[in-house]
Design a protein around this motif. Structure first.
Motif, PDB file in Angstrom:
ATOM      1  N   GLN A 110      43.313  -2.426 101.932  1.00  0.00           N
ATOM      2  CA  GLN A 110      42.602  -3.528 102.595  1.00  0.00           C
ATOM      3  C   GLN A 110      43.093  -4.875 102.075  1.00  0.00           C
ATOM      4  N   MET A 111      43.296  -4.975 100.768  1.00  0.00           N
ATOM      5  CA  MET A 111      43.786  -6.221 100.208  1.00  0.00           C
ATOM      6  C   MET A 111      45.185  -6.544 100.722  1.00  0.00           C
ATOM      7  N   LEU A 112      46.022  -5.518 100.809  1.00  0.00           N
ATOM      8  CA  LEU A 112      47.386  -5.733 101.290  1.00  0.00           C
ATOM      9  C   LEU A 112      47.404  -6.156 102.760  1.00  0.00           C
ATOM     10  N   GLN A 113      46.496  -5.603 103.555  1.00  0.00           N
ATOM     11  CA  GLN A 113      46.439  -5.981 104.958  1.00  0.00           C
ATOM     12  C   GLN A 113      46.023  -7.442 105.125  1.00  0.00           C
ATOM     13  N   THR A 114      45.133  -7.936 104.282  1.00  0.00           N
ATOM     14  CA  THR A 114      44.687  -9.327 104.403  1.00  0.00           C
ATOM     15  C   THR A 114      45.744 -10.297 103.893  1.00  0.00           C
ATOM     16  N   HIS A 115      46.601  -9.867 102.961  1.00  0.00           N
ATOM     17  CA  HIS A 115      47.633 -10.749 102.407  1.00  0.00           C
ATOM     18  C   HIS A 115      48.989 -10.549 103.072  1.00  0.00           C
ATOM     19  N   GLN A 116      49.057  -9.717 104.067  1.00  0.00           N
ATOM     20  CA  GLN A 116      50.334  -9.411 104.713  1.00  0.00           C
ATOM     21  C   GLN A 116      50.903 -10.677 105.346  1.00  0.00           C
ATOM     22  N   SER A 118      51.810 -13.389 103.827  1.00  0.00           N
ATOM     23  CA  SER A 118      51.653 -14.601 103.020  1.00  0.00           C
ATOM     24  C   SER A 118      52.711 -14.613 101.920  1.00  0.00           C
ATOM     25  N   ALA A 119      53.171 -15.761 101.595  1.00  0.00           N
ATOM     26  CA  ALA A 119      54.202 -15.905 100.566  1.00  0.00           C
ATOM     27  C   ALA A 119      53.519 -16.060  99.207  1.00  0.00           C
ATOM     28  N   LEU A 120      53.424 -14.972  98.488  1.00  0.00           N
ATOM     29  CA  LEU A 120      52.789 -14.998  97.167  1.00  0.00           C
ATOM     30  C   LEU A 120      53.867 -15.033  96.092  1.00  0.00           C
ATOM     31  N   ALA A 121      53.577 -15.717  95.012  1.00  0.00           N
ATOM     32  CA  ALA A 121      54.575 -15.889  93.954  1.00  0.00           C
ATOM     33  C   ALA A 121      54.756 -14.625  93.112  1.00  0.00           C
ATOM     34  N   ALA A 122      53.714 -13.889  92.865  1.00  0.00           N
ATOM     35  CA  ALA A 122      53.796 -12.718  91.980  1.00  0.00           C
ATOM     36  C   ALA A 122      54.318 -11.507  92.741  1.00  0.00           C
ATOM     37  N   ILE A 123      54.724 -10.498  92.009  1.00  0.00           N
ATOM     38  CA  ILE A 123      55.261  -9.275  92.637  1.00  0.00           C
ATOM     39  C   ILE A 123      54.178  -8.557  93.407  1.00  0.00           C
ATOM     40  N   CYS A 124      53.182  -8.397  93.364  1.00  0.00           N
ATOM     41  CA  CYS A 124      52.176  -7.788  94.223  1.00  0.00           C
ATOM     42  C   CYS A 124      50.843  -7.993  93.532  1.00  0.00           C
ATOM     43  N   PRO A 125      50.287  -9.157  93.715  1.00  0.00           N
ATOM     44  CA  PRO A 125      49.033  -9.447  93.034  1.00  0.00           C
ATOM     45  C   PRO A 125      47.899  -8.530  93.471  1.00  0.00           C
ATOM     46  N   CYS A 126      48.005  -8.005  94.677  1.00  0.00           N
ATOM     47  CA  CYS A 126      46.951  -7.102  95.155  1.00  0.00           C
ATOM     48  C   CYS A 126      46.879  -5.856  94.281  1.00  0.00           C
ATOM     49  N   MET A 127      48.041  -5.290  93.982  1.00  0.00           N
ATOM     50  CA  MET A 127      48.047  -4.070  93.168  1.00  0.00           C
ATOM     51  C   MET A 127      47.522  -4.370  91.771  1.00  0.00           C
ATOM     52  N   MET A 128      47.863  -5.530  91.261  1.00  0.00           N
ATOM     53  CA  MET A 128      47.417  -5.886  89.923  1.00  0.00           C
ATOM     54  C   MET A 128      45.918  -6.178  89.887  1.00  0.00           C
TER      55      MET A 128
END
Length: 164
Positions: A110-116, A118-128
């Motif tokens: 669900q988090m990945l779907q909402t951030h899909q 978007s240009a995020l600086a970290a490697i996958c903040p959702c997983m973290m």
């Protein structure tokens, strides 16, 4: 009966029957003068029990334990009850851990779907952001059939080298 008929009657392969003999799960068999193994109805019952126990995912060590109790006392039911209770407790713990893992993965999805996109600086903040499980799970493979075949090949290799 000879080993081929025993295999057809019980649904256990000839190499597996021989393997069970080497492990002591089957009693030493009688042989004809020509060296052929001869089996009786006790062997049919024993192999059917072993096959059924293996289908219920009991280890060969646990099967041997039940067979020894049966040979000594005649009633292995208390031993089987203890093994089943232990296995059920393990499965309950495993199911709770799997449920917790499923919930975490669903939240991550669900988090990945909402951030899909978007240009995020970290490697996958959702997983973290998802806390890890503190319970060790057995390795889960969706290709378990392939793993079983590989194990059989390794077992045959080790068997041929007389390491067992």
């Amino acid at each position: 009966m000879f080993i081929g008929k025993l295999a057809r009657t019980t649904g256990v392969s000839v190499p597996t029957i021989r393997y069970y003999e080497t492990l002591g799960l089957l009693k030493p068999v009688k042989r004809t003068r020509g060296g052929f193994r001869v089996y009786d109805e006790d062997d049919v019952l024993r192999l059917r029990f072993i096959r059924h126990a293996r289908q219920l995912r009991f280890s060969l060590k646990e099967v041997r334990q039940v067979l020894r109790v049966w040979q000594r006392r005649g009633n292995p039911c208390p031993t089987v009850h203890a093994l089943v209770t232990q296995r059920l407790n393990q499965l309950e713990d495993w199911l709770q851990s799997l449920t917790a893992l499923r919930d975490r993965l669903q939240r991550l999805k669900q988090m990945l779907q909402t951030h899909q996109g978007s240009a995020l600086a970290a490697i996958c903040p959702c997983m973290m952001a998802i806390e890890p499980l503190d319970i060790a799970l057995p390795y889960l493979s969706f290709d378990w059939h392939k793993q079983r075949k590989g194990f059989r090949k390794r077992r045959k290799h080790f068997h041929s080298m007389n390491w067992w």
